[in-house]
Structures are given as structure tokens and as C-alpha cells.
Design a protein around this motif. Structure first.
Motif, PDB file in Angstrom:
ATOM      1  N   LEU A 240       0.828  -1.210   0.000  1.00 50.77           N
ATOM      2  CA  LEU A 240       0.000   0.000   0.000  1.00 50.77           C
ATOM      3  C   LEU A 240       0.860   1.258   0.000  1.00 50.77           C
ATOM      4  O   LEU A 240       0.573   2.221  -0.729  1.00 50.77           O
ATOM      5  CB  LEU A 240      -0.929  -0.002   1.222  1.00 50.77           C
ATOM      6  N   THR A 241       1.923   1.249   0.795  1.00 48.11           N
ATOM      7  CA  THR A 241       2.821   2.405   0.856  1.00 48.11           C
ATOM      8  C   THR A 241       3.519   2.622  -0.481  1.00 48.11           C
ATOM      9  O   THR A 241       3.653   3.764  -0.957  1.00 48.11           O
ATOM     10  CB  THR A 241       3.876   2.214   1.971  1.00 48.11           C
ATOM     11  N   SER A 242       3.950   1.534  -1.109  1.00 44.13           N
ATOM     12  CA  SER A 242       4.629   1.614  -2.412  1.00 44.13           C
ATOM     13  C   SER A 242       3.711   2.185  -3.485  1.00 44.13           C
ATOM     14  O   SER A 242       4.164   2.837  -4.419  1.00 44.13           O
ATOM     15  CB  SER A 242       5.124   0.232  -2.847  1.00 44.13           C
ATOM     16  N   SER A 243       2.396   1.950  -3.330  1.00 43.36           N
ATOM     17  CA  SER A 243       1.436   2.454  -4.326  1.00 43.36           C
ATOM     18  C   SER A 243       1.019   3.895  -4.052  1.00 43.36           C
ATOM     19  O   SER A 243       0.194   4.452  -4.773  1.00 43.36           O
ATOM     20  CB  SER A 243       0.205   1.551  -4.364  1.00 43.36           C
ATOM     21  N   GLY A 244       1.563   4.491  -2.969  1.00 42.62           N
ATOM     22  CA  GLY A 244       1.285   5.890  -2.659  1.00 42.62           C
ATOM     23  C   GLY A 244       0.175   6.107  -1.649  1.00 42.62           C
ATOM     24  O   GLY A 244      -0.195   7.252  -1.352  1.00 42.62           O
ATOM     25  N   VAL A 288       9.567   2.743  17.774  1.00 49.58           N
ATOM     26  CA  VAL A 288       9.180   2.821  16.362  1.00 49.58           C
ATOM     27  C   VAL A 288       8.880   4.260  15.924  1.00 49.58           C
ATOM     28  O   VAL A 288       8.652   4.520  14.743  1.00 49.58           O
ATOM     29  CB  VAL A 288       7.969   1.914  16.058  1.00 49.58           C
ATOM     30  N   ASN A 289       8.831   5.200  16.894  1.00 47.87           N
ATOM     31  CA  ASN A 289       8.762   6.636  16.618  1.00 47.87           C
ATOM     32  C   ASN A 289       7.455   7.088  15.962  1.00 47.87           C
ATOM     33  O   ASN A 289       7.426   8.085  15.243  1.00 47.87           O
ATOM     34  CB  ASN A 289       9.953   7.073  15.730  1.00 47.87           C
ATOM     35  N   ILE A 290       6.371   6.368  16.186  1.00 48.39           N
ATOM     36  CA  ILE A 290       5.074   6.744  15.624  1.00 48.39           C
ATOM     37  C   ILE A 290       4.423   7.769  16.555  1.00 48.39           C
ATOM     38  O   ILE A 290       4.229   7.508  17.734  1.00 48.39           O
ATOM     39  CB  ILE A 290       4.179   5.506  15.439  1.00 48.39           C
ATOM     40  N   ARG A 291       4.082   8.926  16.002  1.00 53.24           N
ATOM     41  CA  ARG A 291       3.568  10.036  16.822  1.00 53.24           C
ATOM     42  C   ARG A 291       2.081   9.869  17.101  1.00 53.24           C
ATOM     43  O   ARG A 291       1.300   9.517  16.206  1.00 53.24           O
ATOM     44  CB  ARG A 291       3.812  11.374  16.113  1.00 53.24           C
ATOM     45  N   ILE A 292       1.685  10.144  18.342  1.00 51.62           N
ATOM     46  CA  ILE A 292       0.283  10.040  18.752  1.00 51.62           C
ATOM     47  C   ILE A 292      -0.389  11.392  18.557  1.00 51.62           C
ATOM     48  O   ILE A 292       0.083  12.404  19.071  1.00 51.62           O
ATOM     49  CB  ILE A 292       0.174   9.598  20.222  1.00 51.62           C
ATOM     50  N   ILE A 293      -1.482  11.397  17.797  1.00 51.20           N
ATOM     51  CA  ILE A 293      -2.196  12.642  17.517  1.00 51.20           C
ATOM     52  C   ILE A 293      -3.650  12.522  17.998  1.00 51.20           C
ATOM     53  O   ILE A 293      -4.154  11.431  18.252  1.00 51.20           O
ATOM     54  CB  ILE A 293      -2.170  13.009  16.016  1.00 51.20           C
ATOM     55  N   SER A 294      -4.321  13.663  18.103  1.00 45.78           N
ATOM     56  CA  SER A 294      -5.710  13.688  18.568  1.00 45.78           C
ATOM     57  C   SER A 294      -6.657  13.272  17.455  1.00 45.78           C
ATOM     58  O   SER A 294      -6.303  13.248  16.274  1.00 45.78           O
ATOM     59  CB  SER A 294      -6.070  15.096  19.044  1.00 45.78           C
ATOM     60  N   GLU A 295      -7.897  12.983  17.850  1.00 44.59           N
ATOM     61  CA  GLU A 295      -8.919  12.658  16.847  1.00 44.59           C
ATOM     62  C   GLU A 295      -9.196  13.860  15.944  1.00 44.59           C
ATOM     63  O   GLU A 295      -9.477  13.694  14.755  1.00 44.59           O
ATOM     64  CB  GLU A 295     -10.207  12.202  17.544  1.00 44.59           C
ATOM     65  N   GLU A 296      -9.094  15.064  16.501  1.00 44.91           N
ATOM     66  CA  GLU A 296      -9.307  16.272  15.704  1.00 44.91           C
ATOM     67  C   GLU A 296      -8.256  16.363  14.586  1.00 44.91           C
ATOM     68  O   GLU A 296      -8.587  16.663  13.430  1.00 44.91           O
ATOM     69  CB  GLU A 296      -9.245  17.517  16.597  1.00 44.91           C
ATOM     70  N   GLU A 297      -6.988  16.117  14.935  1.00 42.31           N
ATOM     71  CA  GLU A 297      -5.938  16.109  13.915  1.00 42.31           C
ATOM     72  C   GLU A 297      -6.193  15.024  12.882  1.00 42.31           C
ATOM     73  O   GLU A 297      -5.955  15.219  11.679  1.00 42.31           O
ATOM     74  CB  GLU A 297      -4.570  15.895  14.568  1.00 42.31           C
ATOM     75  N   GLY A 298      -6.665  13.871  13.344  1.00 38.55           N
ATOM     76  CA  GLY A 298      -6.982  12.781  12.422  1.00 38.55           C
ATOM     77  C   GLY A 298      -8.104  13.145  11.471  1.00 38.55           C
ATOM     78  O   GLY A 298      -8.078  12.781  10.291  1.00 38.55           O
ATOM     79  N   ARG A 299      -9.102  13.872  11.965  1.00 41.36           N
ATOM     80  CA  ARG A 299     -10.227  14.298  11.120  1.00 41.36           C
ATOM     81  C   ARG A 299      -9.787  15.298  10.057  1.00 41.36           C
ATOM     82  O   ARG A 299     -10.287  15.302   8.935  1.00 41.36           O
ATOM     83  CB  ARG A 299     -11.323  14.946  11.980  1.00 41.36           C
ATOM     84  N   GLN A 300      -8.844  16.163  10.408  1.00 41.09           N
ATOM     85  CA  GLN A 300      -8.402  17.210   9.487  1.00 41.09           C
ATOM     86  C   GLN A 300      -7.619  16.658   8.304  1.00 41.09           C
ATOM     87  O   GLN A 300      -7.637  17.241   7.223  1.00 41.09           O
ATOM     88  CB  GLN A 300      -7.555  18.234  10.242  1.00 41.09           C
ATOM     89  N   ASN A 301      -6.949  15.536   8.514  1.00 44.27           N
ATOM     90  CA  ASN A 301      -6.122  14.974   7.449  1.00 44.27           C
ATOM     91  C   ASN A 301      -6.300  13.458   7.408  1.00 44.27           C
ATOM     92  O   ASN A 301      -5.390  12.706   7.764  1.00 44.27           O
ATOM     93  CB  ASN A 301      -4.644  15.335   7.693  1.00 44.27           C
ATOM     94  N   PRO A 302      -7.484  12.997   6.985  1.00 42.72           N
ATOM     95  CA  PRO A 302      -7.744  11.553   7.031  1.00 42.72           C
ATOM     96  C   PRO A 302      -6.861  10.777   6.056  1.00 42.72           C
ATOM     97  O   PRO A 302      -6.668  11.206   4.916  1.00 42.72           O
ATOM     98  CB  PRO A 302      -9.219  11.448   6.646  1.00 42.72           C
ATOM     99  N   PRO A 303      -6.320   9.652   6.492  1.00 44.12           N
ATOM    100  CA  PRO A 303      -5.483   8.835   5.618  1.00 44.12           C
ATOM    101  C   PRO A 303      -6.342   7.957   4.707  1.00 44.12           C
ATOM    102  O   PRO A 303      -7.570   7.901   4.847  1.00 44.12           O
ATOM    103  CB  PRO A 303      -4.707   7.976   6.618  1.00 44.12           C
ATOM    104  N   ASP A 304      -5.684   7.251   3.825  1.00 43.77           N
ATOM    105  CA  ASP A 304      -6.400   6.288   2.990  1.00 43.77           C
ATOM    106  C   ASP A 304      -6.804   5.059   3.810  1.00 43.77           C
ATOM    107  O   ASP A 304      -7.852   4.455   3.560  1.00 43.77           O
ATOM    108  CB  ASP A 304      -5.519   5.849   1.810  1.00 43.77           C
ATOM    109  N   TYR A 305      -5.948   4.732   4.796  1.00 42.05           N
ATOM    110  CA  TYR A 305      -6.204   3.543   5.619  1.00 42.05           C
ATOM    111  C   TYR A 305      -5.887   3.839   7.083  1.00 42.05           C
ATOM    112  O   TYR A 305      -4.929   4.551   7.383  1.00 42.05           O
ATOM    113  CB  TYR A 305      -5.320   2.365   5.178  1.00 42.05           C
ATOM    114  N   TYR A 306      -6.707   3.277   7.975  1.00 38.37           N
ATOM    115  CA  TYR A 306      -6.381   3.217   9.396  1.00 38.37           C
ATOM    116  C   TYR A 306      -6.041   1.777   9.750  1.00 38.37           C
ATOM    117  O   TYR A 306      -6.854   0.873   9.510  1.00 38.37           O
ATOM    118  CB  TYR A 306      -7.566   3.646  10.272  1.00 38.37           C
ATOM    119  N   LEU A 307      -4.852   1.563  10.311  1.00 41.33           N
ATOM    120  CA  LEU A 307      -4.522   0.267  10.894  1.00 41.33           C
ATOM    121  C   LEU A 307      -5.147   0.255  12.280  1.00 41.33           C
ATOM    122  O   LEU A 307      -4.736   0.998  13.164  1.00 41.33           O
ATOM    123  CB  LEU A 307      -3.004   0.081  10.973  1.00 41.33           C
TER     124      LEU A 307
END
Length: 342
Positions: A240-244, A288-307
Motif C-alpha cells: 500500500l505504501t509503495s502504491s502511494g 518505532v517513533n510513531i507520533r500520537i495525535i488527537s482525533e481532531e488532527e486525524g479528522r483534518q487529514n484523514p489517511p487512505d487507511y487506518y490500521l
């Protein structure tokens, strides 16, 4: 524990579960309107608040300063301390014996649980009950929930182990209540042996189910399934990452740290994880350095996929994201099988 990051979520699934626990305790004669109840590891007091109309009095004990402060400000009387003989003595002096002592999802976190039991014996009334709830190890293995294994869990209990340990400290296992929540939990009801307790047939029923756990072969499928899912998930994420496609995670739980680290998923694949808990936001998943963000931040920039790392709240989270008007993001589940949910 001076600044603890976990806050019990305001979840409809949890409220339903609370209701089931209370109904079980009432129906079997362990809980009544006259009961004085103490909860060890009460967090911000969501369970005690739910229980309050059904009992005479409630009191929480929690060692986390920030959490206990939140509980008290919400009207749930909470002692900010570890539960042991010293704090038990003070509680006994201040408010007397308790008819029920509850330790939900904290007993397995304690490296020396017998110190808690010493305190319980001081405060518990002679005919009272000690109620302990934890992830059930039989479910952990049979459902292949490897991410339930993490730093806070010092022990992984089944009936045989917990009844043997408490038996050495003067308690008798008298009843059990199994629930599918969180991938499978067991609620254990203990009484002091001096009370000459009557043991429910449910205890022997579950002890019989545990017989195969003491064979090496019982764990073979657990191990092979984890390896298979690891291969499937990492391949999917890389493709998925390789496909953008953009991938974020949902749920900065302790089990997500196990998943990310054991599967080798770093911030180059999943840069962000959304979580509603304010005390976690702005921090990172260790190593693994994955940053924790709020639901508001998640709503503003929704990804293609949520794991979706908190698979135990799967339906609730998907409903929440869709309620925001987000029909774009798909969900990747890693448990029990790797799959994409539209």
C-alpha cells in the motif's frame, strides 16, 4: 504512576460490560444495595460511577496522582495511593470494613500481588467478596492475542494459577464470570476461607476446559498464526505504501506497542496513530517513533487507511469515524485475520 497515561475510555461497550458484571454479582447474591464497595486501581472512576446507584457506598484507590485528581473532581471519592497494608489500615480507620473489594485489570499489573491481598484481608468483611477481573489466558492463547502480552502485565492468569496463589493467602475461588470483552476476560469471585464459602459449579467447568493448557502442543497454533499474520500484514502495508497510499493507525494502546515493535512497523510506514486520550497525545510509540495525535488532527487529514490496533473496540471506532463524515478511509485489521474493511 505520578503521571499515568491511561484513562478508562467513555465506551458504550464498556458500559454494557459494566451492566453485565453488576447483573452477575446481583443475581448470584454477591452484591446488594447495602454493600460498601472499594475498587483497587479505579482510574477515573467510570465503573464506580456506574455502580454507585446499586450500592450503599463507593471508594476508589489509585496510585496515579493525575488520575486520582480527575476522579475526585468528578465526584468519585478516590484515595491516591497504592493499595497495601498501610493504605488499607487508613481506609479501615476512615470508613470501616468493605463488603466487596474489586480489582479490575490491575491485579495482573502488580509484581507482588500478595501485598494487595494482605491489605484486602484487613479491610474485607468476614462474609465479603473479592472480585478480580483480568484478561483470561486461555482466550489469549486460543484467540492468538499476542498483543495482550506487554510491559504492564506481570502475570497471565487462568483459574488454576490464580486460585492456587490466592489459596495460599487465605482465599477460596467461589465463582467465575466469563466475558468476550477485550478478546476474553474472566471475572473471579473469592471469599475468605474462614467464611466456609460455597463453590459454584462454574469453577470446575472452567478448570476442566484448562486441562489442555498444560501441554506444549496447545501453543503450536498460537505461534504459527502470529508468524503468518506478521508476514501478511507487513506485506500488505509495504504494498500500500509503495502504491502511494497513506496509512495511519488508530489506538495508541499498550498492545499497539507490542504489535508495532514485534512486527517491525515504524514511522516510515505508519507516521501517526490517532488516540482520544489527551494524556497520550503528542507522545510517541516507543522505539518505532510513531507520533500520537488527537482525533481532531486525524479528522483534518484523514489517511487512505487506518490500521486498527484496538481491535477490541473495532465496531465502535468504525462507527465513530464514519459519523465524522469520513467515508474515504478504509480500515486494516490485523486480528484475528489480516483484512481490509471498507
Amino acid at each position: 504512576y505520578s503521571d499515568y497515561n491511561y484513562i478508562t475510555p467513555d465506551s458504550q461497550e464498556l458500559k454494557t460490560h459494566y451492566g453485565q458484571i453488576i447483573a452477575f454479582l446481583k443475581d448470584n447474591g454477591y452484591l446488594s444495595k447495602a454493600c460498601d464497595v472499594l475498587e483497587i486501581g479505579s482510574n477515573i472512576g467510570r465503573f464506580l460511577g456506574f455502580l454507585k446507584p446499586d450500592v450503599n457506598s463507593i471508594l476508589g484507590v489509585d496510585p496515579a496522582e493525575n488520575i486520582a485528581e480527575m476522579a475526585n473532581s468528578n465526584g468519585i471519592a478516590t484515595v491516591n495511593d497504592f493499595f497495601n497494608t498501610a493504605s488499607a489500615e487508613k481506609i479501615l480507620k476512615d470508613s470501616g470494613k468493605k463488603d466487596m473489594i474489586i480489582a479490575r485489570h490491575c491485579f495482573a499489573h502488580n509484581e507482588k500481588p500478595w501485598l494487595m491481598l494482605d491489605g484486602v484481608r484487613q479491610v474485607l468483611s468476614p462474609e465479603g467478596v473479592l472480585v478480580i477481573e483480568n484478561a483470561y489466558f486461555l482466550d489469549t492463547v486460543m484467540n492468538r492475542e499476542f498483543d495482550q502480552i506487554y510491559h504492564e502485565h506481570m502475570y497471565y492468569y487462568n483459574l488454576r494459577s490464580i486460585s492456587a496463589m490466592l489459596g495460599r493467602h487465605g482465599f477460596e475461588l467461589v465463582d467465575v464470570f466469563h466475558s468476550p470483552i477485550h478478546g476474553g476476560t474472566m471475572l473471579y469471585v473469592f471469599q475468605l476461607k474462614t467464611a466456609e464459602p460455597v463453590v459454584s459449579s462454574r469453577v470446575q467447568e472452567y478448570l476442566s476446559k484448562e486441562k489442555d493448557m498444560h501441554k506444549k502442543e496447545f501453543y503450536d497454533d498460537f505461534i504459527s498464526h502470529i508468524q503468518k499474520n506478521k508476514h501478511k500484514l507487513t506485506q500488505l502495508l509495504e504494498a500500500l505504501t509503495s502504491s502511494g497510499s497513506t496509512i495511519h493507525a488508530y489506538g495508541a494502546s499498550a498492545k499497539s506497542a507490542t504489535l508495532f515493535n514485534y512486527y517491525g512497523i515504524h514511522d516510515d510506514i505508519v507516521p501517526y496513530v490517532v488516540d482520544s486520550t489527551v494524556t497520550k497525545q503528542g507522545k510517541y510509540i516507543p522505539l518505532v517513533n510513531i507520533r500520537i495525535i488527537s482525533e481532531e488532527e486525524g479528522r483534518q487529514n484523514p489517511p487512505d487507511y487506518y490500521l486498527l490496533t484496538i481491535w477490541n473496540y473495532k465496531d465502535e471506532i468504525i462507527r465513530k469515524v464514519r459519523s465524522w463524515g469520513n467515508t474515504k478511509t478504509k480500515f486494516i485489521l490485523h486480528h484475528p485475520e489480516v483484512e481490509i474493511v471498507e
